[in-house]
Design a protein around this motif. Structure first.
Motif: not given
Length: 74
Positions: A3-4, A6-7, A11, A41-42, A45-46, A48-49
């Protein structure tokens, strides 16, 4: 799934809260603890998805996501 976007921590916390009725209790608790531990951050993002549209996926997909969340939050 890359994903581009950054959550933010906020979020991910909101997403977790919105899916709290669907995520198993133990995973919900471990996810909350994980988010308090200064995730990268990684990792945000993981997470979140994995939580995104959790309530709408099949039971098999939920089990797969549960495994990934469990591994991430250890």
């Amino acid at each position: 799934m890359a994903c581009n976007i950054d959550h933010t921590l906020e979020d991910v916390e909101k997403k977790l809260k919105s899916q709290s009725d669907y995520v198993p209790v133990e995973l919900y608790r471990s996810s909350l603890n994980f988010l308090q531990g200064n995730p990268t951050q990684e990792e945000l993002n993981e997470m979140f998805h994995l939580l995104k549209k959790y309530d709408l996926v099949s039971e098999d997909e939920k089990l797969e996501r549960d495994k990934k969340i469990s591994a991430l939050t250890r």
